[in-house]
Motif scaffolding. Sequence first.
Motif, PDB file in Angstrom:
ATOM      1  N   ASP A  94       0.816  -1.211   0.000  1.00 22.55           N
ATOM      2  CA  ASP A  94       0.000   0.000   0.000  1.00 22.55           C
ATOM      3  C   ASP A  94       0.850   1.261   0.000  1.00 22.55           C
ATOM      4  O   ASP A  94       0.489   2.269  -0.600  1.00 22.55           O
ATOM      5  N   ASP A  95       1.983   1.230   0.715  1.00 19.34           N
ATOM      6  CA  ASP A  95       2.832   2.414   0.864  1.00 19.34           C
ATOM      7  C   ASP A  95       4.271   2.015   0.592  1.00 19.34           C
ATOM      8  O   ASP A  95       4.952   1.454   1.462  1.00 19.34           O
ATOM      9  N   ILE A  96       4.746   2.280  -0.606  1.00 17.29           N
ATOM     10  CA  ILE A  96       6.079   1.830  -1.003  1.00 17.29           C
ATOM     11  C   ILE A  96       7.176   2.534  -0.207  1.00 17.29           C
ATOM     12  O   ILE A  96       8.196   1.922   0.108  1.00 17.29           O
ATOM     13  N   ASP A  97       6.979   3.795   0.150  1.00 11.71           N
ATOM     14  CA  ASP A  97       7.998   4.502   0.932  1.00 11.71           C
ATOM     15  C   ASP A  97       8.161   3.868   2.308  1.00 11.71           C
ATOM     16  O   ASP A  97       9.288   3.644   2.770  1.00 11.71           O
ATOM     17  N   ARG A  98       7.043   3.577   2.952  1.00 15.73           N
ATOM     18  CA  ARG A  98       7.096   2.914   4.266  1.00 15.73           C
ATOM     19  C   ARG A  98       7.728   1.532   4.152  1.00 15.73           C
ATOM     20  O   ARG A  98       8.542   1.136   4.990  1.00 15.73           O
ATOM     21  N   ALA A  99       7.386   0.790   3.107  1.00 16.63           N
ATOM     22  CA  ALA A  99       7.945  -0.549   2.914  1.00 16.63           C
ATOM     23  C   ALA A  99       9.458  -0.483   2.684  1.00 16.63           C
ATOM     24  O   ALA A  99      10.215  -1.274   3.251  1.00 16.63           O
ATOM     25  N   CYS A 100       9.903   0.474   1.884  1.00 16.64           N
ATOM     26  CA  CYS A 100      11.345   0.632   1.637  1.00 16.64           C
ATOM     27  C   CYS A 100      12.077   1.026   2.915  1.00 16.64           C
ATOM     28  O   CYS A 100      13.165   0.511   3.193  1.00 16.64           O
ATOM     29  N   LEU A 142      12.458  -2.098   4.997  1.00 17.59           N
ATOM     30  CA  LEU A 142      13.512  -2.982   4.478  1.00 17.59           C
ATOM     31  C   LEU A 142      14.898  -2.425   4.787  1.00 17.59           C
ATOM     32  O   LEU A 142      15.790  -3.172   5.214  1.00 17.59           O
ATOM     33  N   ARG A 143      15.082  -1.136   4.598  1.00 20.51           N
ATOM     34  CA  ARG A 143      16.389  -0.522   4.891  1.00 20.51           C
ATOM     35  C   ARG A 143      16.750  -0.659   6.368  1.00 20.51           C
ATOM     36  O   ARG A 143      17.910  -0.898   6.703  1.00 20.51           O
ATOM     37  N   GLU A 144      15.750  -0.492   7.250  1.00 18.62           N
ATOM     38  CA  GLU A 144      16.000  -0.677   8.689  1.00 18.62           C
ATOM     39  C   GLU A 144      16.463  -2.092   8.993  1.00 18.62           C
ATOM     40  O   GLU A 144      17.186  -2.316   9.963  1.00 18.62           O
ATOM     41  N   LYS A 145      16.038  -3.065   8.185  1.00 19.16           N
ATOM     42  CA  LYS A 145      16.437  -4.463   8.358  1.00 19.16           C
ATOM     43  C   LYS A 145      17.712  -4.794   7.589  1.00 19.16           C
ATOM     44  O   LYS A 145      18.118  -5.943   7.518  1.00 19.16           O
ATOM     45  N   GLY A 146      18.336  -3.790   6.974  1.00 19.08           N
ATOM     46  CA  GLY A 146      19.598  -3.998   6.262  1.00 19.08           C
ATOM     47  C   GLY A 146      19.439  -4.460   4.823  1.00 19.08           C
ATOM     48  O   GLY A 146      20.398  -4.925   4.216  1.00 19.08           O
ATOM     49  N   GLU A 176      16.533  -0.416  -4.569  1.00 16.86           N
ATOM     50  CA  GLU A 176      16.851   0.528  -5.631  1.00 16.86           C
ATOM     51  C   GLU A 176      15.990   1.779  -5.442  1.00 16.86           C
ATOM     52  O   GLU A 176      14.972   1.729  -4.738  1.00 16.86           O
ATOM     53  N   PRO A 177      16.342   2.880  -6.093  1.00 18.04           N
ATOM     54  CA  PRO A 177      15.465   4.059  -6.034  1.00 18.04           C
ATOM     55  C   PRO A 177      14.076   3.712  -6.570  1.00 18.04           C
ATOM     56  O   PRO A 177      13.931   2.927  -7.508  1.00 18.04           O
ATOM     57  N   VAL A 178      13.060   4.295  -5.962  1.00 14.36           N
ATOM     58  CA  VAL A 178      11.680   4.074  -6.400  1.00 14.36           C
ATOM     59  C   VAL A 178      11.499   4.731  -7.764  1.00 14.36           C
ATOM     60  O   VAL A 178      11.950   5.852  -7.991  1.00 14.36           O
ATOM     61  N   ARG A 179      10.853   3.982  -8.666  1.00 13.57           N
ATOM     62  CA  ARG A 179      10.586   4.476 -10.018  1.00 13.57           C
ATOM     63  C   ARG A 179       9.085   4.518 -10.260  1.00 13.57           C
ATOM     64  O   ARG A 179       8.313   3.950  -9.497  1.00 13.57           O
ATOM     65  N   LEU A 180       8.691   5.143 -11.358  1.00 16.33           N
ATOM     66  CA  LEU A 180       7.299   5.232 -11.761  1.00 16.33           C
ATOM     67  C   LEU A 180       7.105   4.425 -13.033  1.00 16.33           C
ATOM     68  O   LEU A 180       7.807   4.645 -14.021  1.00 16.33           O
ATOM     69  N   ASP A 181       6.158   3.480 -12.998  1.00 14.84           N
ATOM     70  CA  ASP A 181       5.831   2.691 -14.182  1.00 14.84           C
ATOM     71  C   ASP A 181       5.101   3.609 -15.160  1.00 14.84           C
ATOM     72  O   ASP A 181       4.009   4.097 -14.847  1.00 14.84           O
ATOM     73  N   PRO A 182       5.671   3.858 -16.344  1.00 16.99           N
ATOM     74  CA  PRO A 182       5.039   4.809 -17.267  1.00 16.99           C
ATOM     75  C   PRO A 182       3.715   4.308 -17.848  1.00 16.99           C
ATOM     76  O   PRO A 182       2.917   5.102 -18.331  1.00 16.99           O
ATOM     77  N   LEU A 183       3.465   3.010 -17.783  1.00 14.23           N
ATOM     78  CA  LEU A 183       2.214   2.474 -18.325  1.00 14.23           C
ATOM     79  C   LEU A 183       1.064   2.529 -17.323  1.00 14.23           C
ATOM     80  O   LEU A 183      -0.086   2.694 -17.699  1.00 14.23           O
ATOM     81  N   THR A 184       1.389   2.367 -16.028  1.00 12.41           N
ATOM     82  CA  THR A 184       0.333   2.309 -15.014  1.00 12.41           C
ATOM     83  C   THR A 184       0.345   3.508 -14.063  1.00 12.41           C
ATOM     84  O   THR A 184      -0.579   3.667 -13.273  1.00 12.41           O
ATOM     85  N   PRO A 203      15.980 -11.470  -7.614  1.00 13.13           N
ATOM     86  CA  PRO A 203      15.340 -10.164  -7.719  1.00 13.13           C
ATOM     87  C   PRO A 203      13.883 -10.194  -7.258  1.00 13.13           C
ATOM     88  O   PRO A 203      13.100 -11.046  -7.680  1.00 13.13           O
ATOM     89  N   LEU A 204      13.551  -9.278  -6.371  1.00 13.85           N
ATOM     90  CA  LEU A 204      12.202  -9.121  -5.849  1.00 13.85           C
ATOM     91  C   LEU A 204      11.769  -7.681  -6.092  1.00 13.85           C
ATOM     92  O   LEU A 204      12.603  -6.771  -6.123  1.00 13.85           O
ATOM     93  N   GLU A 205      10.479  -7.476  -6.260  1.00 15.22           N
ATOM     94  CA  GLU A 205       9.951  -6.152  -6.542  1.00 15.22           C
ATOM     95  C   GLU A 205       8.844  -5.799  -5.557  1.00 15.22           C
ATOM     96  O   GLU A 205       8.056  -6.652  -5.166  1.00 15.22           O
ATOM     97  N   LEU A 206       8.802  -4.540  -5.163  1.00 13.88           N
ATOM     98  CA  LEU A 206       7.659  -3.983  -4.447  1.00 13.88           C
ATOM     99  C   LEU A 206       6.919  -3.094  -5.434  1.00 13.88           C
ATOM    100  O   LEU A 206       7.534  -2.269  -6.126  1.00 13.88           O
ATOM    101  N   TYR A 207       5.609  -3.264  -5.497  1.00 13.97           N
ATOM    102  CA  TYR A 207       4.775  -2.511  -6.443  1.00 13.97           C
ATOM    103  C   TYR A 207       3.640  -1.900  -5.662  1.00 13.97           C
ATOM    104  O   TYR A 207       2.883  -2.615  -4.988  1.00 13.97           O
ATOM    105  N   GLN A 208       3.548  -0.576  -5.685  1.00 13.77           N
ATOM    106  CA  GLN A 208       2.507   0.083  -4.911  1.00 13.77           C
ATOM    107  C   GLN A 208       1.147  -0.136  -5.569  1.00 13.77           C
ATOM    108  O   GLN A 208       0.929   0.256  -6.697  1.00 13.77           O
ATOM    109  N   ALA A 209       0.260  -0.788  -4.827  1.00 14.37           N
ATOM    110  CA  ALA A 209      -1.061  -1.128  -5.381  1.00 14.37           C
ATOM    111  C   ALA A 209      -1.995   0.051  -5.353  1.00 14.37           C
ATOM    112  O   ALA A 209      -1.818   1.006  -4.653  1.00 14.37           O
TER     113      ALA A 209
END
Length: 129
Positions: free
Chosen positions: A84-90, A93-97, A101-109, A123-129
């Motif tokens: 739900d919140d990619i900034d909070r999720a990132c 994850l950073r707090e856990k070490g 990558e920098p958050v990007r914007l999907d140009p299609l969605t 490779p794993l991805e977080l996608y803000q729903a």
Amino acid sequence: MLGIKQVHHIAVIASDYACSKTFYCDILGFTLQQEVYRAERDSWKGDLALNGQYLIELFSFPTPPARVSHPEACGLRHLAFAVDDIDRACDFLREKGVACEPVRLDPLTNKRFTFFSDPDNLPLELYQA
């Protein structure tokens, strides 16, 4: 018609089963539903669920061969998880070490996303729903 209803599970082979189990359960929030040791294969198998849905079979094998794992390699590209919140999720994850990558914007969605890796550099991805 084939009649596929949904993805049943994703199988992941870990080089260090305990490390990957900790990563997927303690950091990503999966729950261990069942765990068995298969002596004939010298292999652990853990069934992991996310929000009650069985999703990942986590395996260990004595000496698994290395695999190219960058997102643009041929084969399975990555696993993506909706948040739900990619900034909070990132931040979590950073707090856990875990580096993201920098958050990007999907140009299609017009949705925000980022990549990170598991302990075996899958490779794993977080996608803000």
